[in-house]
Write a protein that holds these residues in place. Structure first.
Motif, PDB file in Angstrom:
ATOM      1  N   ALA A 133       5.442   4.544  -0.042  1.00  0.00           N
ATOM      2  CA  ALA A 133       6.343   5.700  -0.089  1.00  0.00           C
ATOM      3  C   ALA A 133       6.324   6.451   1.238  1.00  0.00           C
ATOM      4  CB  ALA A 133       5.949   6.619  -1.240  1.00  0.00           C
ATOM      5  N   ARG A 134       5.153   6.589   1.839  1.00  0.00           N
ATOM      6  CA  ARG A 134       5.073   7.250   3.153  1.00  0.00           C
ATOM      7  C   ARG A 134       5.811   6.439   4.210  1.00  0.00           C
ATOM      8  NH1 ARG A 134      -1.073   9.047   2.375  1.00  0.00           N
ATOM      9  NH2 ARG A 134      -0.673  11.079   1.455  1.00  0.00           N
ATOM     10  N   ASP A 135       5.665   5.125   4.167  1.00  0.00           N
ATOM     11  CA  ASP A 135       6.381   4.258   5.108  1.00  0.00           C
ATOM     12  C   ASP A 135       7.893   4.400   4.930  1.00  0.00           C
ATOM     13  OD1 ASP A 135       3.937   3.380   6.086  1.00  0.00           O
ATOM     14  OD2 ASP A 135       3.995   1.458   5.000  1.00  0.00           O
ATOM     15  N   LEU A 136       8.348   4.452   3.685  1.00  0.00           N
ATOM     16  CA  LEU A 136       9.779   4.635   3.415  1.00  0.00           C
ATOM     17  C   LEU A 136      10.270   5.982   3.930  1.00  0.00           C
ATOM     18  CD1 LEU A 136      10.031   3.172  -0.198  1.00  0.00           C
ATOM     19  CD2 LEU A 136      11.124   2.265   1.867  1.00  0.00           C
ATOM     20  N   LEU A 137       9.467   7.015   3.757  1.00  0.00           N
ATOM     21  CA  LEU A 137       9.843   8.335   4.257  1.00  0.00           C
ATOM     22  C   LEU A 137       9.953   8.327   5.777  1.00  0.00           C
ATOM     23  CD1 LEU A 137      10.504  11.277   3.682  1.00  0.00           C
ATOM     24  CD2 LEU A 137       8.046  11.740   3.658  1.00  0.00           C
ATOM     25  N   ASP A 138       8.997   7.688   6.436  1.00  0.00           N
ATOM     26  CA  ASP A 138       9.064   7.571   7.899  1.00  0.00           C
ATOM     27  C   ASP A 138      10.332   6.837   8.326  1.00  0.00           C
ATOM     28  OD1 ASP A 138       6.659   8.903   8.238  1.00  0.00           O
ATOM     29  OD2 ASP A 138       5.474   7.075   8.495  1.00  0.00           O
ATOM     30  N   ALA A 139      10.654   5.741   7.650  1.00  0.00           N
ATOM     31  CA  ALA A 139      11.862   4.980   7.985  1.00  0.00           C
ATOM     32  C   ALA A 139      13.113   5.821   7.774  1.00  0.00           C
ATOM     33  CB  ALA A 139      11.922   3.708   7.136  1.00  0.00           C
ATOM     34  N   PHE A 159       3.580   5.431 -12.093  1.00  0.00           N
ATOM     35  CA  PHE A 159       2.440   5.637 -11.208  1.00  0.00           C
ATOM     36  C   PHE A 159       1.139   5.742 -12.005  1.00  0.00           C
ATOM     37  CE2 PHE A 159      -0.482   8.276  -8.746  1.00  0.00           C
ATOM     38  CZ  PHE A 159      -0.455   7.645  -7.512  1.00  0.00           C
ATOM     39  N   GLY A 160       1.164   6.518 -13.076  1.00  0.00           N
ATOM     40  CA  GLY A 160      -0.031   6.714 -13.897  1.00  0.00           C
ATOM     41  C   GLY A 160      -0.517   5.444 -14.577  1.00  0.00           C
ATOM     42  N   ALA A 161       0.393   4.485 -14.799  1.00  0.00           N
ATOM     43  CA  ALA A 161       0.015   3.233 -15.457  1.00  0.00           C
ATOM     44  C   ALA A 161      -0.576   2.217 -14.485  1.00  0.00           C
ATOM     45  CB  ALA A 161       1.236   2.631 -16.160  1.00  0.00           C
ATOM     46  N   LEU A 162      -0.431   2.472 -13.184  1.00  0.00           N
ATOM     47  CA  LEU A 162      -0.952   1.531 -12.184  1.00  0.00           C
ATOM     48  C   LEU A 162      -2.451   1.711 -11.986  1.00  0.00           C
ATOM     49  CD1 LEU A 162       1.798   1.896  -9.428  1.00  0.00           C
ATOM     50  CD2 LEU A 162       1.482  -0.033 -10.988  1.00  0.00           C
ATOM     51  N   SER A 163      -3.097   0.649 -11.527  1.00  0.00           N
ATOM     52  CA  SER A 163      -4.517   0.733 -11.174  1.00  0.00           C
ATOM     53  C   SER A 163      -4.652   1.599  -9.919  1.00  0.00           C
ATOM     54  CB  SER A 163      -5.079  -0.663 -10.903  1.00  0.00           C
ATOM     55  OG  SER A 163      -4.523  -1.172  -9.697  1.00  0.00           O
ATOM     56  N   PRO A 164      -5.831   2.160  -9.669  1.00  0.00           N
ATOM     57  CA  PRO A 164      -6.022   2.994  -8.474  1.00  0.00           C
ATOM     58  C   PRO A 164      -5.652   2.287  -7.167  1.00  0.00           C
ATOM     59  CG  PRO A 164      -7.853   3.324  -9.967  1.00  0.00           C
ATOM     60  CD  PRO A 164      -7.021   2.195 -10.530  1.00  0.00           C
ATOM     61  N   ILE A 165      -5.943   1.004  -7.068  1.00  0.00           N
ATOM     62  CA  ILE A 165      -5.608   0.260  -5.846  1.00  0.00           C
ATOM     63  C   ILE A 165      -4.098   0.202  -5.655  1.00  0.00           C
ATOM     64  CG2 ILE A 165      -5.626  -2.051  -4.797  1.00  0.00           C
ATOM     65  CD1 ILE A 165      -8.450  -2.387  -5.977  1.00  0.00           C
ATOM     66  N   LEU A 166      -3.380  -0.068  -6.742  1.00  0.00           N
ATOM     67  CA  LEU A 166      -1.921  -0.124  -6.645  1.00  0.00           C
ATOM     68  C   LEU A 166      -1.319   1.268  -6.447  1.00  0.00           C
ATOM     69  CD1 LEU A 166      -1.064  -2.899  -9.239  1.00  0.00           C
ATOM     70  CD2 LEU A 166      -1.055  -3.040  -6.738  1.00  0.00           C
ATOM     71  N   GLN A 167      -1.954   2.302  -6.985  1.00  0.00           N
ATOM     72  CA  GLN A 167      -1.491   3.668  -6.716  1.00  0.00           C
ATOM     73  C   GLN A 167      -1.590   3.969  -5.219  1.00  0.00           C
ATOM     74  OE1 GLN A 167      -3.866   6.185  -9.253  1.00  0.00           O
ATOM     75  NE2 GLN A 167      -2.495   5.914 -11.001  1.00  0.00           N
ATOM     76  N   ASP A 168      -2.719   3.577  -4.610  1.00  0.00           N
ATOM     77  CA  ASP A 168      -2.876   3.780  -3.160  1.00  0.00           C
ATOM     78  C   ASP A 168      -1.805   3.017  -2.385  1.00  0.00           C
ATOM     79  OD1 ASP A 168      -5.086   5.375  -3.625  1.00  0.00           O
ATOM     80  OD2 ASP A 168      -6.542   3.791  -3.191  1.00  0.00           O
TER      81      ASP A 168
END
Length: 83
Positions: free
Chosen positions: A64-70, A49-58
């Motif tokens: 991850a939220r979508d996966l949690l909802d599913a 996560f820390g190595a990703l750009s801010p856009i990819l972090q978002d």
């Protein structure tokens, strides 16, 4: 913090727990294990996560939220999850 009359703030407690992986319940009351269990998956996830750009972090957070909802929906209908 170790002097008589000193107070430990919530911020101090949170910082100690985060920095040293200390169990907050143990720090406050002495109950439970002193240290949190080491979790290699979490460490790997946060390194990626820390190595990703801010856009990819978002994007990753949204995914991850979508996966949690599913997951929650699947748990609501256990018979359908196996189909």
């Amino acid at each position: 913090m170790e002097k008589n009359g000193s107070t430990v703030t919530e911020q101090n407690i949170k910082a100690i727990c985060a920095r040293f992986h200390v169990n907050e319940d143990w720090l406050r009351s002495g109950s439970g294990n002193m240290f949190l269990e080491y979790n290699r998956r979490q460490e790997e996830f946060f390194a990626v996560f820390g190595a990703l750009s801010p856009i990819l972090q978002d994007y990753l957070i949204k995914t991850a939220r979508d996966l949690l909802d599913a997951q929650l929906k699947l748990q609501s209908f256990p018979g359908e999850a196996s189909q």
